[in-house]
Design an enzyme around this catalytic site. Structure first.
Site, PDB file in Angstrom:
ATOM      1  N   ASP A  67      17.361  -2.010  -6.902  1.00  0.00           N
ATOM      2  CA  ASP A  67      16.194  -1.592  -6.123  1.00  0.00           C
ATOM      3  C   ASP A  67      15.308  -0.781  -7.042  1.00  0.00           C
ATOM      4  O   ASP A  67      15.764  -0.280  -8.061  1.00  0.00           O
ATOM      5  CB  ASP A  67      16.640  -0.643  -4.995  1.00  0.00           C
ATOM      6  N   ASP A 112      21.232  -5.410   3.838  1.00  0.00           N
ATOM      7  CA  ASP A 112      21.663  -5.661   2.465  1.00  0.00           C
ATOM      8  C   ASP A 112      23.159  -5.978   2.399  1.00  0.00           C
ATOM      9  O   ASP A 112      23.652  -6.445   1.373  1.00  0.00           O
ATOM     10  CB  ASP A 112      21.402  -4.437   1.571  1.00  0.00           C
ATOM     11  N   ASP A 155      20.776  -0.660   0.225  1.00  0.00           N
ATOM     12  CA  ASP A 155      20.934   0.517   1.066  1.00  0.00           C
ATOM     13  C   ASP A 155      20.890   0.214   2.552  1.00  0.00           C
ATOM     14  O   ASP A 155      21.499   0.895   3.347  1.00  0.00           O
ATOM     15  CB  ASP A 155      19.888   1.586   0.704  1.00  0.00           C
TER      16      ASP A 155
HETATM   17  P1  ATP Z   1      12.817  -0.764  -2.860  1.00  0.00           P
HETATM   18  O1  ATP Z   1      13.167  -2.031  -2.164  1.00  0.00           O
HETATM   19  O2  ATP Z   1      12.898  -0.838  -4.327  1.00  0.00           O
HETATM   20  O3  ATP Z   1      13.461   0.445  -2.300  1.00  0.00           O
HETATM   21  P2  ATP Z   1      10.386  -0.069  -1.540  1.00  0.00           P
HETATM   22  O4  ATP Z   1      10.844   1.267  -1.141  1.00  0.00           O
HETATM   23  O5  ATP Z   1       8.993  -0.166  -2.032  1.00  0.00           O
HETATM   24  O6  ATP Z   1      11.242  -0.677  -2.666  1.00  0.00           O
HETATM   25  P3  ATP Z   1      10.380  -0.815   1.189  1.00  0.00           P
HETATM   26  O7  ATP Z   1      10.825   0.531   1.566  1.00  0.00           O
HETATM   27  O8  ATP Z   1      10.952  -2.008   1.845  1.00  0.00           O
HETATM   28  O9  ATP Z   1      10.592  -1.067  -0.340  1.00  0.00           O
HETATM   29  O10 ATP Z   1       8.798  -0.810   1.364  1.00  0.00           O
HETATM   30  C1  ATP Z   1       8.042  -1.994   1.297  1.00  0.00           C
HETATM   31  C2  ATP Z   1       6.588  -1.691   1.532  1.00  0.00           C
HETATM   32  O11 ATP Z   1       6.403  -1.194   2.841  1.00  0.00           O
HETATM   33  C3  ATP Z   1       6.026  -0.625   0.598  1.00  0.00           C
HETATM   34  O12 ATP Z   1       5.509  -1.184  -0.560  1.00  0.00           O
HETATM   35  C4  ATP Z   1       4.935  -0.003   1.437  1.00  0.00           C
HETATM   36  O13 ATP Z   1       3.737  -0.734   1.306  1.00  0.00           O
HETATM   37  C5  ATP Z   1       5.434  -0.159   2.849  1.00  0.00           C
HETATM   38  N1  ATP Z   1       6.079   1.073   3.325  1.00  0.00           N
HETATM   39  C6  ATP Z   1       7.070   1.756   2.742  1.00  0.00           C
HETATM   40  N2  ATP Z   1       7.423   2.827   3.454  1.00  0.00           N
HETATM   41  C7  ATP Z   1       6.649   2.833   4.538  1.00  0.00           C
HETATM   42  C8  ATP Z   1       6.531   3.683   5.685  1.00  0.00           C
HETATM   43  N3  ATP Z   1       7.325   4.735   5.855  1.00  0.00           N
HETATM   44  N4  ATP Z   1       5.599   3.384   6.602  1.00  0.00           N
HETATM   45  C9  ATP Z   1       4.821   2.324   6.448  1.00  0.00           C
HETATM   46  N5  ATP Z   1       4.868   1.491   5.415  1.00  0.00           N
HETATM   47  C10 ATP Z   1       5.766   1.727   4.455  1.00  0.00           C
END
Ligand code: ATP
Length: 912
Positions: free
Chosen positions: A335, A653, A649
């Site tokens: 991730d 997954d 996480d």
């Molecule tokens: P990883 O998979 O490496 O943890 P990540 O944290 O970017 O990456 P997600 O948490 O699935 O992956 O987030 C995907 C997308 O969703 C982000 O790029 C962002 O645009 C949006 N996002 C993330 N957190 C929030 C939130 N709390 N509220 C609204 N949109 C969000």
């Protein structure tokens, strides 16, 4: 006055929520007060299921005698006793007892090490107490506690549901039914079976979807799972496929050896006319000499030590075979957020339709103003203010200042999602009082953020503008939010037509700088609209603007990625983030050696399985990927012959974590579901810890191999010596009792050092081990045969030399035994570096353990040689200093020969 204790065994499922709260004397919004918690804790005890009862020590000790070799030795002891050879009987019995005690102690140590590690994985629970949320150890829950559940959680106790949103629970652990059950808060008939009690959530089941608020009705042994007597954690035997293979090998070896010993007995008595008793003793000697008694115990302890070392470096092993697999990992899929990056988010830019602002300040401390390319701004323009307000309200995180040292500034920390924390800091910088804002515009409903949908929406009361209608705020991934927007605000706060193309360009600009981009939008709905449905957010929103958030790479991740690349391991990033942002970060971290090829989840979907195999190998960054893509990617990489470690996480997954060769769950932000699916849990969520685990995994394997390569030639040398003596019809250079002494004392003492061997310097510059590579590879077998022969030559040579000098047989045998031990000691120095030279400064110095073991063995040999009682027991006799020096010289010679052998093997490239 102490309130009456809550009734423990009520039919909670048949009561409605209000009745339950009343009976348990608790409050659904504030939870219990600290005093009530303490009282109930004292009354009900910890929320823990009975742990697996450890086997009784006496029984464990008894089990140590249950082994083929011991039976053989005990048989030999009885025969020697019948024949009146009391000394031999005594020695054999002493050895048997010593062997059992060593096995017992080592096994206990290994068990304790694993138990300590299991305890590191205790589940947590989110509770409301005294009106605030607390993340506590699930063992501290008491009846009446109000618990908040989210998808991926393991239900921490038996709960009566108070509120549930899309809640689904997998109750397989309790009912065996593997299809998750939809839950709600309704009471059901008192006679309903467990599977039909929709308003209940039971301990040890898993939330697969949705959220809930619930009250604890039973804890510990009073829970349903506690009552049926199921145990918390299955006992894990301290073993791995490799160890099992080695112990099978050991069994086969023992049988072969016993057959050989029988043949030897026949040959000696019939062909060579030895006396049956002497021949019997020789046959027993051969069996004892050839069987590596200490090997299983030492391999187990090596494994346990590896597991402990990994835990110290933040990688907690849940399934032991992972220790082995780690050494052959060829691809790590990681991730991004929080693993490769710090997960300390700061809004750096705010982008509106008509301009871009840079926000000053770093971290979560809410200090900093706005600036444009023309310099600092005097205040916060209303449009930025409006966006900051949306970010603060559409938010589940909280921002707090920890009191700092006297007079000093405090540390600002975020509880909840760091992305949301960054938005809170932005709102504080813009001058909002967060508590007042939340009170003014209370939240009426929410659609929570899920990685699959990539947005979050909340519904709020209008606040200070009466009659204005309720407001929906949405924040999420830009391309997602854009599809919901019909308009945008200009800098005067007027609505205008939505210009999608221009916004996409702005997103790309932000992403190219490695910023994570969120879009924020709003919509006004009638004030009687009090529930959010999907239709409210799918269209008709007005875009407020974008925020560009930085999340700097972890420095240690950059180093660890470089280390992995040197070790022949590819690192791939699988992230929910935007492709351009992810690629920019990947380049900063050095993935793919800077040559980053990215693909999106959509591209993964478009590929059939065959095409995906190519894509998976060629691509470094998988962006906008969801959990299903992870599973397909693992399979595709495995089909290409890769050994895959995959991080995860979320609850979704879990399948990918199970499919991966090494599933790596996040210990801090990971859900219980992910932790249960993973074979390793990272205590600090840090990529560098995966690299450390790989390094330790490789070390464990090398140490196991060193142990085998060390012990087997000693047995080989001893048995060759005995065989040859009988075949030639000459006196045995070493007596069976003496062989037992060597095997049980010096061999085990010296081999134990290898379990603790530190990581070799070049461990992370070698390519990964092939998973099908046998422990006894061609190289190891060669080494065993070669060293066995050297040992035999040494023993025989010195024995014959002593006899030729006119020494008595006792003295010649003492020389032979001491030569064997000296050769062993020097061989230990050689084996510590299987293939690289041992004549280096570090090599010669050894480690404190090496020195302690060598000194110990030296002292014991002095006792063995010079102490009168040992002389009687083992038929030894004192040696002169000169002979002692000769013995040591022979040992040194063996080391020298082996160094030359290493050189030749390396030159010829025969080491594998
Ligand atoms: P990883 O998979 O490496 O943890 P990540 O944290 O970017 O990456 P997600 O948490 O699935 O992956 O987030 C995907 C997308 O969703 C982000 O790029 C962002 O645009 C949006 N996002 C993330 N957190 C929030 C939130 N709390 N509220 C609204 N949109 C969000």
């Amino acid at each position: 006055m102490t309130p009456p204790a809550p009734k423990p065994d009520a039919a909670w499922h048949a009561l409605d929520a209000m009745q339950v709260l009343e009976r348990l004397q608790t409050d659904a919004t504030a939870g219990l007060a600290a005093a009530a918690v303490a009282r109930r804790r004292a009354e009900h005890g910890p929320n823990r299921l009975a742990e697996v009862k450890p086997t009784h020590p006496m029984w464990r000790l008894a089990l140590q005698f249950h082994n083929l070799l011991i039976y053989l030795l005990l048989g030999a002891a009885s025969i020697t006793a019948l024949l009146g050879h009391w000394v031999d009987t005594g020695v054999i019995v002493a050895v048997v007892v010593l062997n059992a005690v060593i096995g017992f102690v080592q096994e206990g140590k290994a068990e304790r090490a694993l138990q300590a590690i299991r305890r590191m994985l205790s589940p947590r629970a989110l509770v409301l107490r005294d009106g605030a949320q607390h993340d506590i150890d699930a063992t501290d829950l008491v009846p009446g506690d109000i618990v908040l559940l989210a998808s991926g959680d393991r239900v921490p106790a038996d709960l009566r549901l108070l509120q549930a949103r899309n809640l689904r629970i997998d109750e397989a652990a309790l009912t065996g039914e593997s299809v998750p059950v939809d839950k709600d808060t309704a009471a059901v008939d008192e006679a309903a079976p467990i599977g039909d009690r929709l308003g209940m959530a039971y301990a040890a089941t898993m939330v697969t979807q949705g959220q809930a608020r619930a009250v604890v009705v039973a804890t510990g042994a009073r829970t349903e799972i506690g009552r049926i007597g199921r145990l918390l954690e299955e006992v894990q035997a301290v073993t791995t496929p490799l160890l099992r293979k080695m112990s099978d090998f050991g069994r086969v070896l023992s049988l072969v050896i016993m057959a050989t010993a029988a043949l030897l007995f026949g040959f000696g008595t019939l062909v060579r006319d030895y006396a049956a008793i002497d021949m019997f003793m020789a046959a027993v000697g051969l069996a004892v000499a050839a069987i590596p008694e200490g090997l299983p115990a030492i391999m187990t302890i090596t494994l346990a030590i590896g597991v402990q070392r990994m835990a110290r470096r933040h990688a907690v092993i849940r399934r032991l075979p992972a220790v082995e697999t780690l050494g052959s990992v060829t691809v790590i899929c990681s991730d991004k957020t929080g693993t490769l990056t710090r997960n300390e988010m700061t809004v750096q830019q705010v982008v509106l339709a008509e301009g871009c602002f840079t926000v000053q300040g770093a971290g979560y401390a809410p200090h900093g103003g706005l600036e444009t390319v023309d310099g600092p701004c005097a205040g916060w323009p209303p449009a930025v203010h409006g966006l900051a307000q949306a970010g603060a309200l559409c938010n589940d995180a909280s921002l707090r200042e920890q009191t700092g040292p006297v007079g000093g500034a405090g540390q600002w920390t975020v509880t909840g999602d760091p992305t949301e924390g960054a938005l809170l800091t932005l709102a504080r910088k813009a001058g909002f009082d967060l508590a007042a804002l939340a009170a003014q515009q209370p939240r009426l409903d929410v659609i929570p953020f899920e990685s699959e949908h990539r947005y979050m929406a909340t519904l709020h009361a209008p606040g200070t503008t009466p009659g204005a209608g309720n407001v929906v705020f949405v924040k999420g991934a830009p391309e997602r939010v854009f599809t919901m927007c019909a308009a945008q605000f200009d800098d005067q706060g007027r609505e205008q037509a939505f210009d999608a193309a221009a916004w996409h360009t702005r997103v790309d600009e932000q992403a190219a700088a490695g910023r994570r981009v969120l879009a924020l939008a709003r919509r006004v709905v009638p004030s009687d609209h009090a529930r959010l449905v999907l239709g409210d957010v799918q269209q008709g929103l007005t875009l407020l603007g974008l925020v560009g958030i930085i999340d700097p790479p972890r420095d240690e991740a950059i180093r660890a990625v470089a280390q992995c690349r040197a070790a022949g391991i590819e690192v791939k990033m699988i992230t929910g983030d935007h492709a351009v942002t992810a690629s920019a970060i990947a380049r900063q971290i050095g993935l793919g050696g800077g040559d980053v090829k990215a693909a999106t989840g959509a591209e993964v979907e478009a590929c059939d399985d065959l095409a995906l195999r190519r894509l998976a190998i060629e691509t470094t960054v998988f962006a906008r990927a969801s959990p299903e893509h992870k599973l397909r990617l693992v399979r595709a990489l495995q089909a290409e012959g890769q050994v895959v470690a995959m991080t995860g996480d979320g609850v979704n997954d879990a399948p990918a974590l199970k499919q991966a060769d090494v599933g790596v769950a996040m210990g801090m932000k990971g859900t219980e579901a992910a932790k249960q699916a993973g074979s390793i849990v990272l205590a600090d969520d840090n990529f560098a810890s995966i690299a450390h685990a790989v390094e330790e995994g490789r070390t464990v394997y090398t140490n196991l191999r060193k142990t085998v390569t060390f012990l087997l030639p000693v047995n080989g040398g001893e048995s060759l010596t005995l065989l040859l003596a009988v075949l030639l019809g000459i006196a045995l250079p070493i007596l069976p009792a003496q062989i037992l002494w060597v095997n049980m004392v010096s061999s085990i003492g010296l081999a134990m050092v290898l379990a603790f061997e530190p990581t070799e310097a070049d461990v992370m510059t070698r390519p990964p081990r092939r998973p099908d590579e046998p422990m006894l590879s061609g190289f190891v077998i060669w080494r065993i045969v070669f060293v066995s022969t050297l040992f035999m030559l040494g023993i025989f040579g010195m024995f014959e030399l002593a006899l030729a000098r006119g020494a008595a047989i006792e003295e010649a045998r003492t020389v032979a035994v001491n030569t064997l031990v000296a050769m062993e000691v020097f061989y230990l120095f050689s084996v510590r570096y299987l293939k690289s030279p041992s004549f280096t400064w570090t090599g010669v110095q050894g480690t404190p353990r090496v020195l302690a073991a060598v000194s110990g063995v030296f002292l014991l040999q002095l006792v063995f040689t010079y102490a009168p009682f040992m002389q009687t027991l083992f038929n030894t006799s004192a040696l002169s200093l000169q002979v002692g020096a000769q013995i040591i010289a022979v040992g040194a010679l063996v080391l020298l020969v082996l160094e030359v052998e290493k050189l030749i093997v390396r030159r010829l490239g025969l080491d594998e």
